[in-house]
Design a protein around this motif. Structure first.
Motif, mmCIF file in Angstrom:
data_model
loop_
_atom_site.group_PDB
_atom_site.id
_atom_site.type_symbol
_atom_site.label_atom_id
_atom_site.label_comp_id
_atom_site.label_asym_id
_atom_site.label_seq_id
_atom_site.Cartn_x
_atom_site.Cartn_y
_atom_site.Cartn_z
ATOM 1 N N ILE A 126 0.799 -1.230 0.000
ATOM 2 C CA ILE A 126 0.000 0.000 0.000
ATOM 3 C C ILE A 126 0.831 1.279 0.000
ATOM 4 C CG2 ILE A 126 -1.962 -1.105 1.143
ATOM 5 C CD1 ILE A 126 -0.969 0.266 3.767
ATOM 6 N N ALA A 127 2.129 1.206 0.348
ATOM 7 C CA ALA A 127 2.898 2.443 0.427
ATOM 8 C C ALA A 127 4.388 2.137 0.374
ATOM 9 C CB ALA A 127 2.558 3.210 1.704
ATOM 10 N N GLN A 128 5.154 3.168 0.059
ATOM 11 C CA GLN A 128 6.614 3.108 0.043
ATOM 12 C C GLN A 128 7.140 4.341 0.772
ATOM 13 O OE1 GLN A 128 8.450 3.846 -3.767
ATOM 14 N NE2 GLN A 128 10.277 2.647 -3.296
ATOM 15 N N ILE A 129 8.088 4.142 1.689
ATOM 16 C CA ILE A 129 8.677 5.261 2.419
ATOM 17 C C ILE A 129 10.204 5.140 2.392
ATOM 18 C CG2 ILE A 129 6.693 5.606 3.943
ATOM 19 C CD1 ILE A 129 8.224 4.117 6.143
ATOM 20 N N ALA A 130 10.873 6.230 2.749
ATOM 21 C CA ALA A 130 12.321 6.269 3.010
ATOM 22 C C ALA A 130 13.164 5.980 1.781
ATOM 23 C CB ALA A 130 12.687 5.314 4.139
ATOM 24 N N VAL A 132 3.377 6.704 10.915
ATOM 25 C CA VAL A 132 2.629 5.684 10.173
ATOM 26 C C VAL A 132 1.351 5.316 10.929
ATOM 27 C CG1 VAL A 132 4.607 4.743 8.926
ATOM 28 C CG2 VAL A 132 4.059 3.853 11.206
ATOM 29 N N THR A 133 0.809 6.288 11.656
ATOM 30 C CA THR A 133 -0.454 6.063 12.358
ATOM 31 C C THR A 133 -1.525 5.595 11.373
ATOM 32 O OG1 THR A 133 0.179 7.811 13.911
ATOM 33 C CG2 THR A 133 -2.115 7.076 13.942
ATOM 34 N N ASP A 134 -1.534 6.202 10.187
ATOM 35 C CA ASP A 134 -2.315 5.694 9.060
ATOM 36 C C ASP A 134 -1.316 5.182 8.033
ATOM 37 O OD1 ASP A 134 -3.844 5.135 6.853
ATOM 38 O OD2 ASP A 134 -4.972 7.010 6.879
ATOM 39 N N PRO A 135 -1.069 3.869 8.002
ATOM 40 C CA PRO A 135 -0.029 3.342 7.105
ATOM 41 C C PRO A 135 -0.308 3.607 5.627
ATOM 42 C CG PRO A 135 -0.641 1.723 8.774
ATOM 43 C CD PRO A 135 -1.660 2.808 8.834
ATOM 44 N N TYR A 136 -1.572 3.893 5.284
ATOM 45 C CA TYR A 136 -1.880 4.204 3.898
ATOM 46 C C TYR A 136 -1.359 5.587 3.508
ATOM 47 C CZ TYR A 136 -4.886 0.174 2.948
ATOM 48 O OH TYR A 136 -5.364 -1.097 2.711
ATOM 49 N N TYR A 137 -1.177 6.446 4.515
ATOM 50 C CA TYR A 137 -0.730 7.811 4.252
ATOM 51 C C TYR A 137 0.398 8.189 5.218
ATOM 52 C CZ TYR A 137 -5.052 7.914 1.605
ATOM 53 O OH TYR A 137 -6.052 7.619 0.714
ATOM 54 N N PRO A 138 1.561 7.550 5.111
ATOM 55 C CA PRO A 138 2.670 7.850 6.012
ATOM 56 C C PRO A 138 3.217 9.260 5.769
ATOM 57 C CG PRO A 138 3.366 6.355 4.275
ATOM 58 C CD PRO A 138 1.887 6.503 4.131
ATOM 59 N N GLN A 139 3.691 9.879 6.846
ATOM 60 C CA GLN A 139 4.213 11.232 6.762
ATOM 61 C C GLN A 139 5.623 11.280 7.343
ATOM 62 O OE1 GLN A 139 2.398 13.778 5.332
ATOM 63 N NE2 GLN A 139 0.856 12.201 4.885
ATOM 64 N N VAL A 182 13.947 10.758 20.573
ATOM 65 C CA VAL A 182 13.040 11.090 19.465
ATOM 66 C C VAL A 182 11.630 11.338 19.987
ATOM 67 C CG1 VAL A 182 14.391 9.952 17.669
ATOM 68 C CG2 VAL A 182 12.714 8.617 18.956
ATOM 69 N N SER A 183 11.543 11.828 21.213
ATOM 70 C CA SER A 183 10.234 12.178 21.766
ATOM 71 C C SER A 183 9.543 13.214 20.880
ATOM 72 C CB SER A 183 10.398 12.726 23.192
ATOM 73 O OG SER A 183 11.011 11.765 24.024
ATOM 74 N N ASP A 184 10.328 14.119 20.314
ATOM 75 C CA ASP A 184 9.867 14.992 19.238
ATOM 76 C C ASP A 184 10.524 14.484 17.970
ATOM 77 O OD1 ASP A 184 9.216 16.902 17.407
ATOM 78 O OD2 ASP A 184 10.168 18.583 18.461
ATOM 79 N N PRO A 185 9.831 13.651 17.189
ATOM 80 C CA PRO A 185 10.473 12.996 16.038
ATOM 81 C C PRO A 185 11.008 13.969 14.992
ATOM 82 C CG PRO A 185 8.389 11.932 16.584
ATOM 83 C CD PRO A 185 8.441 13.210 17.365
ATOM 84 N N ALA A 186 10.499 15.195 14.986
ATOM 85 C CA ALA A 186 10.988 16.186 14.026
ATOM 86 C C ALA A 186 12.334 16.761 14.441
ATOM 87 C CB ALA A 186 9.971 17.307 13.855
#
Length: 474
Positions: free
Chosen positions: A121-125, A177-184, A235-239
């Protein structure tokens, strides 16, 4: 180092077994170049030739399990990548990719709602040029800055600090990836370009704090001490990832005086490679288990992550190559499983054997005690110089240990008595080249480098996995 107890516990095989002659391509963990700063590092996986013809046979059953699905990852822009490690979280599988066909395959996400029909369903990284993405860990995270499902992905350059590849850099990528269909994508923890990058990594929650632990092989060596092999990152703040603490093998007094580059002149007379290959933690994020190749599995107390404390490590007999590759925990964290990726089964002063598994009692983490050594028929099959016969990664569910074993596929081991591990089954697909294994819900996932995702389901609801994680009794 220690003298060897000559009694080695070999596997007791149950049921019909397969003895494949399959030799995997595209692998080469252990290509040392005489201590020089070359591109050939001990886990490049890129230099092995096919030896002979692959055997067109296999066994599709593992005890209590059967192959329910076998799905190749999709081509992207006409490129077919190969797979690396596999992870699962909340009914979704995450497959890292390796270096075949130019790398940059990213992490592929599969919906396992119907495990017999996984859907990519998705590709990341995949957007940092000239990199590959072997390892991915996904956890539910709840901090002041982020609440949801966080994925961390290891990033390695295909060629370290190459002047022709100015946009290539290693480190770790972080995704929502809370919604794996729409990873951010949330953040990028960058390493110096002189380092290949992060080879493996781990993610854990420690109270309301999220910690990412990185294995950056040879970081100290290639940056003259500016960055180190083992890093703990908040990474408590992942950004905004923040480095908290780092460690290099030369930080240990017993190693420092005899450490040169990435080689250790050990007391047993061997010159041993030492670098950080991988890391895990216990469920509470209290202890880190760092696979430091011929230094063994090194154990740290990380309850105060800014001031982590070295506790102890596993040791090897004088005639054993170390090659501590990966680790897993059993029995409530009182038992350590250590897999050793030994590709060359020979060597002056060493036993003739491919890599096999060792099991330790670690109730006293300052003094791991060897309980047993688990070998298979593959351990002593010397029909070619190949990774095909060495163990790779371990995972544990209850009293069952699952080992990814390249040509051996997935091997399951009963560790009800950790001092007497017993093989209870194998899953060996045709032309097997199984890299990773992961246990989730009622299925076991395997990543085959050439064939993609394999899903093994329990037969007729048979649970078959012992009585859960029980601590060792005194």
């Amino acid at each position: 180092m220690k003298k060897r107890n000559k009694v080695i516990l070999s596997s007791m095989l149950a049921g019909a077994l397969v003895f494949p002659a399959v030799i995997p391509t595209g692998l080469a963990h252990d290509a040392f170049e005489g201590g020089q700063k070359t591109e050939a590092l001990p886990f490049d996986h890129d230099a092995l030739e096919m030896l002979g013809e692959p055997e067109e046979s296999g066994e599709k059953n593992l005890k209590f399990l059967h192959e329910a699905a076998a799905v190749q990852i999709s081509e992207v822009d006409g490129v077919q990548n190969n797979t690396a490690d596999v992870y699962a979280h909340k009914g979704f599988a995450y497959l890292g990719t390796h270096t075949a066909n130019g790398a940059n395959g990213g992490v592929r996400i599969f919906d396992l709602k119907d495990p017999e029909n996984p859907v990519e369903i998705a590709q990341i990284a995949h957007d940092i040029p000239h990199t590959w993405q072997e390892k991915v860990i996904v956890k539910s995270v709840n901090t002041a800055d982020f609440k949801g499902d966080l994925a961390v992905v290891s990033l390695q350059q295909t060629s370290r600090n190459n002047a022709d590849r100015p946009d290539s850099i290693g480190g770790a990528l972080l995704y929502d990836v809370t919604d794996p269909y729409y990873p951010q994508r949330l953040g990028f923890y960058e390493l110096d370009r002189d380092i290949r990058g992060t080879h493996e990594l781990y993610l854990t929650m420690q109270g309301n704090r999220a910690l990412m632990l990185l294995s950056n092989p040879y970081a100290d060596y290639f940056t003259d001490g500016e960055q180190k092999d083992f890093q703990i990152v908040d990474v408590s703040d992942p950004a905004n990832p923040e480095l908290l603490w780092e460690f290099d093998p030369r930080d240990l007094p017993e190693v420092a005086d005899d450490f040169n580059g990435y080689h250790w002149h050990a007391p047993d007379g061997h010159t041993r490679p030492v670098f950080n290959h991988s890391v895990i933690t216990d469920n509470n994020g209290h202890y880190a288990y760092v696979s430091m190749w011929d230094l063994g599995t090194v154990i740290f107390d990380i309850r105060d992550p800014e001031n982590a404390e070295y506790l102890g490590r596993t040791e090897y007999a004088d005639d054993q190559k170390g090659a501590a590759h990966s680790a897993a925990l059993a029995r409530g964290g009182t038992v350590l499983i250590e897999t050793r990726e030994v590709a060359n089964p020979h060597g002056e002063g060493y036993e003739d054997a491919y890599g096999y598994t060792r099991i330790f009692d670690i109730r006293d983490k300052t003094n791991p005690v060897l309980l047993s050594e688990f070998t298979t028929d593959l351990t002593y099959d010397f029909r070619g110089f190949t990774f095909a016969n060495t163990v790779h990664d371990p995972k544990v569910r209850g009293n069952t240990l699952y080992l990814s074993y390249y040509s051996g596929g997935v091997i399951s081991v009963d560790i009800t008595d950790p001092s007497n591990p017993v093989e209870i089954g194998r899953y060996t697909p045709d032309q097997s080249n199984v890299w990773g294994v992961f246990v989730d819900r009622n299925y076991v996932l395997a990543s085959d480098m050439g064939q993609g995702l394999k899903v093994l389901l329990k037969n007729n609801g048979n649970q078959g996995n012992g009585n859960g994680n029980q601590p060792l009794k005194n």
